[in-house]
Design an enzyme around this catalytic site. Structure first.
Site, PDB file in Angstrom:
ATOM      1  N   GLN A 169       0.817  -1.158  -0.112  1.00 19.06           N
ATOM      2  CA  GLN A 169      -0.036   0.291  -0.504  1.00 19.06           C
ATOM      3  C   GLN A 169       0.992   1.130   0.024  1.00 19.06           C
ATOM      4  OE1 GLN A 169      -2.023   0.520   3.405  1.00 19.06           O
ATOM      5  NE2 GLN A 169      -3.478   1.880   2.260  1.00 19.06           N
TER       6      GLN A 169
ATOM      7  N   TYR B 200       3.082  -7.798  16.050  1.00 17.00           N
ATOM      8  CA  TYR B 200       3.782  -6.939  15.030  1.00 17.00           C
ATOM      9  C   TYR B 200       4.329  -6.071  15.684  1.00 17.00           C
ATOM     10  CZ  TYR B 200       2.517  -2.511  12.259  1.00 17.00           C
ATOM     11  OH  TYR B 200       2.001  -1.969  10.619  1.00 17.00           O
TER      12      TYR B 200
ATOM     13  N   ASP C   1      10.084  -6.472  -4.826  1.00 13.06           N
ATOM     14  CA  ASP C   1       9.728  -7.239  -4.571  1.00 13.06           C
ATOM     15  C   ASP C   1       9.221  -8.462  -4.123  1.00 13.06           C
ATOM     16  OD1 ASP C   1       6.509  -5.501  -2.786  1.00 13.06           O
ATOM     17  OD2 ASP C   1       6.555  -7.285  -2.316  1.00 13.06           O
TER      18      ASP C   1
END
Ligand code: AKB
Length: 315
Positions: free
Chosen positions: A13, A142, A35
């Site tokens: 994003q 996270y 990526d």
């Protein structure tokens, strides 16, 4: 000095929009995106390489090939997906960072950007206007990995003089590329569903306030931080950065001003609620404002207008 940038995790994003801004700033030939998968679209003059940040020797070869002066490390597993795969989340978020930090030292790469998150805060952090420095007891893997990463960044800066800069991103709202696996994703899903189906079943409760930021502000803020002279950067862990804060009920009301038939409902249970409940409702970003004159431009009304205008032709 002529800058050459490598961005890792560029299909996500933030990466997809930050890469566009960096290409127009430094020239397409000086921004190499990478990526683990091919991007959906690539223009003729854009340079892309497949890379897995966990493969340190492949990463070293990539750095040796392009000799970057700056690396943006955006590859990460976000909060909701992280709870499904905690070991993978730790591995990617921490070992990916360590690979970049160690190779930066070995190969003399001076400047690094690495994103942290509001997930570093926890249930004992102040809920409102959460301070840069306060109790931090993240409950998600996270958040745990981002807090550990922040400590590593500060350590590498102090011990090895690495010029590393970081932002604790809140939820980022954007229409071009969908986020993947976050707790704040509802604030994007809601627009897509409102336009597609006229209704949305929200996975967070009506009054769950969370800090958010519009993509245009996030991209500008990141580039402003990277442009700031090193001696003005007083925080080498990660900067608090605020845009706005709102609840699902408030964004639903704003959408109804443009789409009056929109209907919002709330699901009974979703594991993301517990993550959201542990995060701040709003953020004190006075260090960013003082050190690099940070100021967000978008409020809830302008975000809603812009999202609907752009998604209308895209969903
Ligand atoms: C998430 O929801 O996991 C992310 C974040 C706030 O870092 N958007």
């Amino acid at each position: 000095m002529k800058e050459r940038i490598i961005m890792i995790g560029a299909n996500g994003q933030i990466g997809s929009e930050l890469a566009t801004a960096l290409r127009s700033r430094f020239g397409a030939e000086n921004v190499i995106t990478s990526d683990i998968r091919e991007p959906h679209a690539l223009k003729e003059d854009e340079i892309f390489e497949i890379i897995n940040v966990l493969d340190k020797s492949a990463l070293k070869s990539l750095f040796e090939k392009y000799k970057p002066t700056q690396v943006y490390l955006l590859a990460a597993m976000l909060s909701a997906t992280g709870e499904k795969y905690p070991q993978k989340a730790w591995d990617l978020n921490i070992n990916g960072l360590l690979h970049v930090l160690d190779l930066a030292l070995e190969l003399g790469i001076k400047k690094i950007f690495w994103p942290s998150s509001i997930a570093v805060f926890g249930p004992h952090s102040p809920k409102q206007y959460t301070d840069q420095y306060c109790v931090m007891d993240p409950v998600s893997i996270y958040g745990v990995s981002k807090l550990a990463g922040e400590r590593l960044c500060e350590y590498y800066h102090h011990k090895y003089d690495l010029d590393i800069r970081s932002i604790r991103y809140p939820g980022i709202i954007s229409w071009k590329t969908a986020p993947g696996g976050g707790t704040t994703d509802y604030a994007i899903d809601i627009f897509i569903e409102a336009l597609k189906h006229g209704q949305y079943a929200c996975f967070l409760s009506a009054n769950t306030a969370l800090p958010m930021l519009y993509m245009e502000d996030a991209v500008r803020g990141t580039i402003e931080l990277m442009d700031t002279p090193s001696e003005q950067i007083s925080i080498r862990s990660s900067y608090n950065l605020a845009g706005l804060s709102f609840t699902p009920a408030e964004i639903a009301e704003e959408i109804k001003k443009i789409l009056p038939n929109f209907e919002m409902s709330y699901v009974d249970y979703d594991p993301r609620q517990a993550i959201a409940d542990s995060w701040p409702a709003s953020i004190d970003d006075s260090f960013a404002r003082k050190d690099w004159s940070w100021e967000p431009k978008f409020d809830l009304a302008s975000i809603t207008e812009d999202m609907i205008a752009n998604l209308k032709t895209n969903v």
